[in-house]
Design a protein around this motif. Sequence first.
Motif, PDB file in Angstrom:
ATOM      1  N   LYS A 156       0.837  -1.205   0.000  1.00 27.15           N
ATOM      2  CA  LYS A 156       0.000   0.000   0.000  1.00 27.15           C
ATOM      3  C   LYS A 156       0.870   1.252   0.000  1.00 27.15           C
ATOM      4  O   LYS A 156       0.582   2.230  -0.702  1.00 27.15           O
ATOM      5  CB  LYS A 156      -0.929  -0.005   1.215  1.00 27.15           C
ATOM      6  CG  LYS A 156      -1.908   1.156   1.263  1.00 27.15           C
ATOM      7  CD  LYS A 156      -2.852   1.025   2.453  1.00 27.15           C
ATOM      8  CE  LYS A 156      -3.855   2.179   2.480  1.00 27.15           C
ATOM      9  NZ  LYS A 156      -4.791   2.049   3.613  1.00 27.15           N
TER      10      LYS A 156
ATOM     11  N   THR B  96     -12.518  -0.457  -0.587  1.00 29.67           N
ATOM     12  CA  THR B  96     -12.419   0.693   0.299  1.00 29.67           C
ATOM     13  C   THR B  96     -13.808   0.968   0.827  1.00 29.67           C
ATOM     14  O   THR B  96     -14.804   0.399   0.334  1.00 29.67           O
ATOM     15  CB  THR B  96     -11.902   1.937  -0.452  1.00 29.67           C
ATOM     16  OG1 THR B  96     -12.869   2.289  -1.461  1.00 29.67           O
ATOM     17  CG2 THR B  96     -10.551   1.676  -1.100  1.00 29.67           C
TER      18      THR B  96
ATOM     19  N   ASN C 190      -7.862  -2.628   3.628  1.00 30.05           N
ATOM     20  CA  ASN C 190      -8.621  -1.503   4.186  1.00 30.05           C
ATOM     21  C   ASN C 190      -9.775  -1.967   5.071  1.00 30.05           C
ATOM     22  O   ASN C 190     -10.663  -1.174   5.383  1.00 30.05           O
ATOM     23  CB  ASN C 190      -9.177  -0.630   3.051  1.00 30.05           C
ATOM     24  CG  ASN C 190      -8.088  -0.069   2.171  1.00 30.05           C
ATOM     25  OD1 ASN C 190      -7.156   0.561   2.658  1.00 30.05           O
ATOM     26  ND2 ASN C 190      -8.180  -0.314   0.876  1.00 30.05           N
TER      27      ASN C 190
END
Length: 418
Positions: A201, A222, A354
Amino acid sequence: MKWTRDSYRWIALAAGFTIILVGYAMRNTFSVFYPVIVSDFGWTRGSTALMYSLTLLVYGLFAPVAGGLADRFQPRYVLAMGGVVVGSGIALCSTPTSVWHFYIIYGIIVAVGTSLIGITPVISVVSHWFGSNRGGLVFGVLGAGFGVSLVTAPMYQWLIATYGWRSAYLMIGLCAIAIIAPVSLLFIRRSPHHIELLRQKDTDTGGSGTTPGLSGRTEEWTVRRAFRTRSFKLFLLIGFCNMGFAQQVTIAHQVYFLQDVGYAPMVAASMFGVFGVAFASGNLSSPLSDRYGRVPFVIAGCLSTAGSVLLLRITPNPDSAIIPLLFAFASGWGLGVVPPACFAAMVDRFHGRNYGSIHGTMILFISLGGAVGPWLGGQLHDISGSYFSVFTLVQAFLIVAAVLIVFATRPASMRITS
């Protein structure tokens, strides 16, 4: 001794269980302290229950932040800090002389601390040790920590009867700090897979914004992307109805209801402890959803709890513990089995680097339902002198949740809309 992933993941899970148990035991002190505080100060149930609703609301609002902190920084430090905050807040609950003192200390400070050691940051770390295919097991064990935290009710009642509620709050808070902080610092670690995801990431954000080797993936989730699916929105509604409104009304007002119909405080607290054992058993049933599917367990939990609430419409006889025991077992198991099965169903669909923020959003909606429930229960009791209208709402919300899980898990619900 050098730990392998297969061996250390159980250490991480045990540490997460301990942190969840002690941390949520702090928030769940309310159910036992509630009648004593109302009696001592002479406040209404609605105004007093508002402090519990406020702590759930603040907890939910802060949950996405807590999940983000655990994703961004070393989670062991985040959890240790949360242990200090929640323990200090509970210890400070020994000092209030006005209801607004409780709103600030219990409603805000304890809520922020609970978020920092709550299910969102813990699951964002522990789930990566096991992978998404073991979601039922992970959520079941961690959820059992919440259930076992309810078993502390008789101990709280004994401390109150022996030392008074102010001294009890002080002792409980200091014990929380002494347990959570060391466990977090010593045993919470990210898995090698989790570290690699975060490293990737960082590489992505420092480069062109695309993920080398992952550009073909269509499921890099996300919060914003999850919101574009009908499934995620339905999961949020399920959280509001079941794990929010229904669960928190049951937790907040159960002890007071039993005292109202004639049970002694220690008996009422003991029934709440039985509820906690049943809740933990429901949590530990959820790993079966890894094999048999999530939906049947969520529906069974909703219907079990809705059916148990019917028992409370029969005025219990204080000389017999049959009705409260039946209610405690059925409602505890039902409310206990739903969260891990539902969360695992979310992990099946939205797991990724996430997920801490995604789960934090779910906790926010759960907390919104939880914030409404206890306050509304107290207000309706103040108006009508009875909990029966609240029981009807609880049953309705449970049935709605049972219906929604069917639609939330349909493949068509995962279609991303513009």
